[in-house]
Design a protein around this motif. Structure first.
Motif, PDB file in Angstrom:
ATOM      1  N   PHE A  96       0.883  -1.161   0.000  1.00  0.00           N
ATOM      2  CA  PHE A  96       0.000   0.000   0.000  1.00  0.00           C
ATOM      3  C   PHE A  96       0.924   1.215   0.000  1.00  0.00           C
ATOM      4  N   ALA A  97       0.730   2.156  -0.934  1.00  0.00           N
ATOM      5  CA  ALA A  97       1.645   3.287  -1.068  1.00  0.00           C
ATOM      6  C   ALA A  97       0.886   4.548  -1.458  1.00  0.00           C
ATOM      7  N   PRO A  98       1.390   5.717  -1.064  1.00  0.00           N
ATOM      8  CA  PRO A  98       0.740   6.970  -1.458  1.00  0.00           C
ATOM      9  C   PRO A  98       0.556   7.033  -2.980  1.00  0.00           C
ATOM     10  N   GLY A  99      -0.615   7.491  -3.396  1.00  0.00           N
ATOM     11  CA  GLY A  99      -0.917   7.588  -4.816  1.00  0.00           C
ATOM     12  C   GLY A  99      -1.374   6.291  -5.442  1.00  0.00           C
ATOM     13  N   ASP A 100      -1.553   5.250  -4.642  1.00  0.00           N
ATOM     14  CA  ASP A 100      -1.951   3.939  -5.163  1.00  0.00           C
ATOM     15  C   ASP A 100      -2.962   3.322  -4.186  1.00  0.00           C
ATOM     16  N   TYR A 101      -2.794   2.071  -3.851  1.00  0.00           N
ATOM     17  CA  TYR A 101      -3.686   1.419  -2.882  1.00  0.00           C
ATOM     18  C   TYR A 101      -3.400   1.974  -1.492  1.00  0.00           C
ATOM     19  N   HIS A 102      -4.453   2.099  -0.680  1.00  0.00           N
ATOM     20  CA  HIS A 102      -4.306   2.588   0.685  1.00  0.00           C
ATOM     21  C   HIS A 102      -5.520   2.173   1.510  1.00  0.00           C
ATOM     22  N   ILE A 103      -5.375   2.299   2.812  1.00  0.00           N
ATOM     23  CA  ILE A 103      -6.499   2.102   3.729  1.00  0.00           C
ATOM     24  C   ILE A 103      -7.022   3.493   4.059  1.00  0.00           C
ATOM     25  N   MET A 104      -8.262   3.757   3.692  1.00  0.00           N
ATOM     26  CA  MET A 104      -8.873   5.056   3.938  1.00  0.00           C
ATOM     27  C   MET A 104      -9.523   5.036   5.310  1.00  0.00           C
ATOM     28  N   CYS A 105      -9.014   5.873   6.205  1.00  0.00           N
ATOM     29  CA  CYS A 105      -9.519   5.976   7.581  1.00  0.00           C
ATOM     30  C   CYS A 105     -10.431   7.191   7.659  1.00  0.00           C
ATOM     31  N   MET A 106     -11.747   6.932   7.698  1.00  0.00           N
ATOM     32  CA  MET A 106     -12.727   8.005   7.802  1.00  0.00           C
ATOM     33  C   MET A 106     -12.881   8.412   9.264  1.00  0.00           C
ATOM     34  N   LYS A 107     -13.093   9.705   9.495  1.00  0.00           N
ATOM     35  CA  LYS A 107     -13.256  10.253  10.843  1.00  0.00           C
ATOM     36  C   LYS A 107     -12.129   9.778  11.772  1.00  0.00           C
ATOM     37  N   PRO A 108     -10.871  10.077  11.388  1.00  0.00           N
ATOM     38  CA  PRO A 108      -9.741   9.594  12.188  1.00  0.00           C
ATOM     39  C   PRO A 108      -9.728  10.188  13.593  1.00  0.00           C
ATOM     40  N   ARG A 109      -9.376   9.321  14.537  1.00  0.00           N
ATOM     41  CA  ARG A 109      -9.204   9.706  15.946  1.00  0.00           C
ATOM     42  C   ARG A 109      -7.789   9.284  16.339  1.00  0.00           C
ATOM     43  N   MET A 110      -6.821  10.101  15.948  1.00  0.00           N
ATOM     44  CA  MET A 110      -5.420   9.759  16.177  1.00  0.00           C
ATOM     45  C   MET A 110      -4.625  11.030  16.422  1.00  0.00           C
ATOM     46  N   THR A 111      -3.406  10.865  16.884  1.00  0.00           N
ATOM     47  CA  THR A 111      -2.512  11.975  17.166  1.00  0.00           C
ATOM     48  C   THR A 111      -1.154  11.680  16.536  1.00  0.00           C
ATOM     49  N   VAL A 112      -0.587  12.688  15.882  1.00  0.00           N
ATOM     50  CA  VAL A 112       0.738  12.530  15.277  1.00  0.00           C
ATOM     51  C   VAL A 112       1.730  12.094  16.354  1.00  0.00           C
ATOM     52  N   GLY A 113       2.570  11.122  16.004  1.00  0.00           N
ATOM     53  CA  GLY A 113       3.587  10.622  16.919  1.00  0.00           C
ATOM     54  C   GLY A 113       3.164   9.408  17.720  1.00  0.00           C
ATOM     55  N   THR A 114       1.898   8.997  17.602  1.00  0.00           N
ATOM     56  CA  THR A 114       1.420   7.808  18.315  1.00  0.00           C
ATOM     57  C   THR A 114       1.281   6.655  17.327  1.00  0.00           C
ATOM     58  N   THR A 115       0.776   5.527  17.797  1.00  0.00           N
ATOM     59  CA  THR A 115       0.458   4.418  16.901  1.00  0.00           C
ATOM     60  C   THR A 115      -1.027   4.109  17.015  1.00  0.00           C
ATOM     61  N   ALA A 116      -1.550   3.575  15.937  1.00  0.00           N
ATOM     62  CA  ALA A 116      -2.955   3.158  15.878  1.00  0.00           C
ATOM     63  C   ALA A 116      -2.991   1.729  15.359  1.00  0.00           C
ATOM     64  N   ASP A 117      -3.639   0.846  16.094  1.00  0.00           N
ATOM     65  CA  ASP A 117      -3.755  -0.548  15.647  1.00  0.00           C
ATOM     66  C   ASP A 117      -4.801  -0.665  14.549  1.00  0.00           C
ATOM     67  N   VAL A 118      -4.452  -1.417  13.512  1.00  0.00           N
ATOM     68  CA  VAL A 118      -5.365  -1.698  12.399  1.00  0.00           C
ATOM     69  C   VAL A 118      -5.482  -3.211  12.295  1.00  0.00           C
ATOM     70  N   THR A 119      -6.708  -3.715  12.258  1.00  0.00           N
ATOM     71  CA  THR A 119      -6.934  -5.142  12.068  1.00  0.00           C
ATOM     72  C   THR A 119      -7.294  -5.381  10.611  1.00  0.00           C
ATOM     73  N   LEU A 120      -6.501  -6.213   9.966  1.00  0.00           N
ATOM     74  CA  LEU A 120      -6.729  -6.584   8.570  1.00  0.00           C
ATOM     75  C   LEU A 120      -7.487  -7.902   8.545  1.00  0.00           C
TER      76      LEU A 120
END
Length: 144
Positions: A96-120
């Motif tokens: 998954f790369a910018p300008g190609d395939y990606h995971i679109m996160c609508m209404k994000p609840r995150m902060t720069v510098g942290t991590t967010a778990d994503v379940t695939l």
């Protein structure tokens, strides 16, 4: 007879296990702008199994909803389309790369510098939860 069947089962189990998709992920990250703007998620998936793995969706507590998307340019018009599934080939990778395939996160609840778990979620493999580092507007730092 029982010993023979047990021995056969031991021989067949490793072969069956190696045939199934065995997906791992590395380098997960989000480009986050503002809470009202969708964040883009990027990651590299590797399938060490003998059969293709089919990714069918994603979810994250850091997203109101998460979707598989692809960015395209058709006749000079940039657009994003929903993707129902993505195939990671046997013994292959999918990025998954910018300008190609990606995971679109609508209404994000995150902060720069942290991590967010994503379940695939996969059609034919176990779910995989991956930590995504959250970066700002400039995206992922060079060299990572």
């Amino acid at each position: 007879m029982r010993r023979v069947l047990a021995a056969l089962a031991c021989l067949l189990l490793p072969a069956a296990a190696s045939a199934a998709p065995a997906v791992t992920a590395q380098g997960g990250w989000f480009r986050y702008l503002l809470p009202q703007i969708p964040a883009g998620g990027f990651v590299t998936l590797t399938n060490a199994g003998d059969t293709a793995a089919v990714l069918t969706g994603a979810s994250s507590p850091a997203c109101g909803s998460a979707m598989l998307h692809r960015s395209l340019n058709r006749s000079g018009m940039d657009m994003m389309i929903d993707v129902n599934s993505i195939t990671i080939p046997a013994h292959g990778t999918f990025r998954f790369a910018p300008g190609d395939y990606h995971i679109m996160c609508m209404k994000p609840r995150m902060t720069v510098g942290t991590t967010a778990d994503v379940t695939l979620r996969f059609r034919n493999a176990p779910d995989l939860t991956v930590p995504f580092t959250v970066y700002g507007a400039d995206g992922r730092p060079t060299g990572q």
